[in-house]
Scaffold this active site. Structure first.
Site, PDB file in Angstrom:
ATOM      1  N   CYS A   1      26.318  81.237  21.138  1.00  0.00           N
ATOM      2  CA  CYS A   1      26.733  79.859  20.853  1.00  0.00           C
ATOM      3  C   CYS A   1      28.256  79.755  20.902  1.00  0.00           C
ATOM      4  O   CYS A   1      28.970  80.465  20.197  1.00  0.00           O
ATOM      5  CB  CYS A   1      26.208  79.442  19.485  1.00  0.00           C
ATOM      6  SG  CYS A   1      26.876  77.878  18.943  1.00  0.00           S
TER       7      CYS A   1
ATOM      8  N   HIS B   1      25.575  77.488  11.828  1.00  0.00           N
ATOM      9  CA  HIS B   1      24.868  77.159  13.071  1.00  0.00           C
ATOM     10  C   HIS B   1      23.651  76.291  12.761  1.00  0.00           C
ATOM     11  O   HIS B   1      22.539  76.789  12.569  1.00  0.00           O
ATOM     12  CB  HIS B   1      24.455  78.428  13.822  1.00  0.00           C
ATOM     13  CG  HIS B   1      23.808  78.129  15.140  1.00  0.00           C
ATOM     14  ND1 HIS B   1      24.526  77.963  16.300  1.00  0.00           N
ATOM     15  CD2 HIS B   1      22.501  77.922  15.461  1.00  0.00           C
ATOM     16  CE1 HIS B   1      23.699  77.688  17.293  1.00  0.00           C
ATOM     17  NE2 HIS B   1      22.452  77.658  16.805  1.00  0.00           N
TER      18      HIS B   1
ATOM     19  N   ASN C   1      24.894  63.838  19.805  1.00  0.00           N
ATOM     20  CA  ASN C   1      23.790  63.981  20.748  1.00  0.00           C
ATOM     21  C   ASN C   1      22.750  64.937  20.161  1.00  0.00           C
ATOM     22  O   ASN C   1      23.107  65.936  19.522  1.00  0.00           O
ATOM     23  CB  ASN C   1      24.301  64.528  22.087  1.00  0.00           C
ATOM     24  CG  ASN C   1      25.215  63.538  22.782  1.00  0.00           C
ATOM     25  OD1 ASN C   1      24.872  62.358  22.924  1.00  0.00           O
ATOM     26  ND2 ASN C   1      26.390  63.982  23.192  1.00  0.00           N
TER      27      ASN C   1
ATOM     28  N   HIS D   1      24.646  73.300  18.722  1.00  0.00           N
ATOM     29  CA  HIS D   1      25.285  73.581  17.430  1.00  0.00           C
ATOM     30  C   HIS D   1      25.868  72.234  17.022  1.00  0.00           C
ATOM     31  O   HIS D   1      26.757  71.708  17.715  1.00  0.00           O
ATOM     32  CB  HIS D   1      26.363  74.667  17.599  1.00  0.00           C
ATOM     33  CG  HIS D   1      27.101  75.035  16.352  1.00  0.00           C
ATOM     34  ND1 HIS D   1      27.378  76.351  15.998  1.00  0.00           N
ATOM     35  CD2 HIS D   1      27.668  74.271  15.393  1.00  0.00           C
ATOM     36  CE1 HIS D   1      28.058  76.366  14.869  1.00  0.00           C
ATOM     37  NE2 HIS D   1      28.262  75.108  14.483  1.00  0.00           N
TER      38      HIS D   1
ATOM     39  N   HIS E   1      27.527  68.905  16.172  1.00  0.00           N
ATOM     40  CA  HIS E   1      28.922  68.461  16.191  1.00  0.00           C
ATOM     41  C   HIS E   1      28.965  66.949  16.293  1.00  0.00           C
ATOM     42  O   HIS E   1      28.109  66.333  16.932  1.00  0.00           O
ATOM     43  CB  HIS E   1      29.697  69.105  17.353  1.00  0.00           C
ATOM     44  CG  HIS E   1      29.022  68.988  18.673  1.00  0.00           C
ATOM     45  ND1 HIS E   1      27.949  69.783  19.031  1.00  0.00           N
ATOM     46  CD2 HIS E   1      29.232  68.163  19.717  1.00  0.00           C
ATOM     47  CE1 HIS E   1      27.545  69.462  20.245  1.00  0.00           C
ATOM     48  NE2 HIS E   1      28.296  68.458  20.682  1.00  0.00           N
TER      49      HIS E   1
HETATM   50  P1  AMP Z   1      27.297  67.565  23.558  1.00  0.00           P
HETATM   51  O1  AMP Z   1      26.753  67.044  24.837  1.00  0.00           O
HETATM   52  O2  AMP Z   1      27.274  66.522  22.463  1.00  0.00           O
HETATM   53  O3  AMP Z   1      26.636  68.861  23.139  1.00  0.00           O
HETATM   54  O4  AMP Z   1      28.829  67.836  23.794  1.00  0.00           O
HETATM   55  C1  AMP Z   1      29.419  69.084  23.854  1.00  0.00           C
HETATM   56  C2  AMP Z   1      30.891  68.847  23.935  1.00  0.00           C
HETATM   57  O5  AMP Z   1      31.570  70.055  23.699  1.00  0.00           O
HETATM   58  C3  AMP Z   1      31.365  68.295  25.278  1.00  0.00           C
HETATM   59  O6  AMP Z   1      32.047  67.063  25.073  1.00  0.00           O
HETATM   60  C4  AMP Z   1      32.303  69.402  25.782  1.00  0.00           C
HETATM   61  O7  AMP Z   1      33.400  68.890  26.497  1.00  0.00           O
HETATM   62  C5  AMP Z   1      32.709  70.076  24.501  1.00  0.00           C
HETATM   63  N1  AMP Z   1      33.130  71.471  24.644  1.00  0.00           N
HETATM   64  C6  AMP Z   1      32.497  72.460  25.341  1.00  0.00           C
HETATM   65  N2  AMP Z   1      33.154  73.620  25.220  1.00  0.00           N
HETATM   66  C7  AMP Z   1      34.227  73.365  24.428  1.00  0.00           C
HETATM   67  C8  AMP Z   1      35.309  74.158  23.946  1.00  0.00           C
HETATM   68  N3  AMP Z   1      35.415  75.477  24.242  1.00  0.00           N
HETATM   69  N4  AMP Z   1      36.246  73.575  23.181  1.00  0.00           N
HETATM   70  C9  AMP Z   1      36.166  72.268  22.886  1.00  0.00           C
HETATM   71  N5  AMP Z   1      35.167  71.465  23.301  1.00  0.00           N
HETATM   72  C10 AMP Z   1      34.207  72.002  24.063  1.00  0.00           C
HETATM   73 ZN    ZN Z   2      26.505  78.023  16.721  1.00  0.00          ZN
END
Ligand code: AMP
Ligand code: ZN
Length: 109
Positions: A4, A46, A85, A94, A96
């Site tokens: 993850c 997580h 989402n 995970h 957010h």
């Molecule tokens: P979701 O579709 O809600 O799971 O969005 C995942 C988000 O995480 C996307 O907007 C990505 O641009 C963001 N993301 C992916 N990898 C990273 C990272 N290493 N640092 C910051 N944001 C990230």
């Molecule tokens: Zn995680």
């Protein structure tokens, strides 16, 4: 969780500058911003998705941190969106919270 990306960020396996951090939550900019301001508020534990969040204390802590991000980013009267989402719509399994802005008063999705 081994593979993850947000657990790796939490564990400092992937370097990331946090805008805010406490024992339970980390805050950092989205790597691919959809708006001029795009910040992620992420519980360190997580938790796969929103419906698995069952800790009222953590939920309220996240709410207070989101409030702080909105105020610190001066989004209080410029329009913001808080989005999560889930159910397979998420790219990262995970939990957010996305905070994006500024956003006009539109029906834009
Ligand atoms: P979701 O579709 O809600 O799971 O969005 C995942 C988000 O995480 C996307 O907007 C990505 O641009 C963001 N993301 C992916 N990898 C990273 C990272 N290493 N640092 C910051 N944001 C990230
Ligand atoms: Zn995680």
């Amino acid at each position: 969780m081994t593979n993850c990306i947000f657990c790796k960020i939490r564990d400092r396996e992937i370097p990331k500058e946090f805008e805010y951090e406490d024992d339970d939550v980390m805050v950092f900019p989205d790597i691919n911003p959809m708006k001029p301001i795009h910040i992620l508020v992420v519980p360190k534990k997580h938790i796969v998705e929103f419906i698995e969040l069952d800790d009222p204390k953590l939920f309220f802590n996240i709410k207070k941190i989101i409030d702080k991000v909105i105020k610190d980013q001066k989004l209080t009267n410029r329009g913001y969106r808080i989005s999560i989402n889930g159910g397979g719509a998420q790219a990262i399994d995970h939990l957010h919270f996305h905070i994006t802005g500024p956003i006009d008063k539109t029906m834009e999705v």
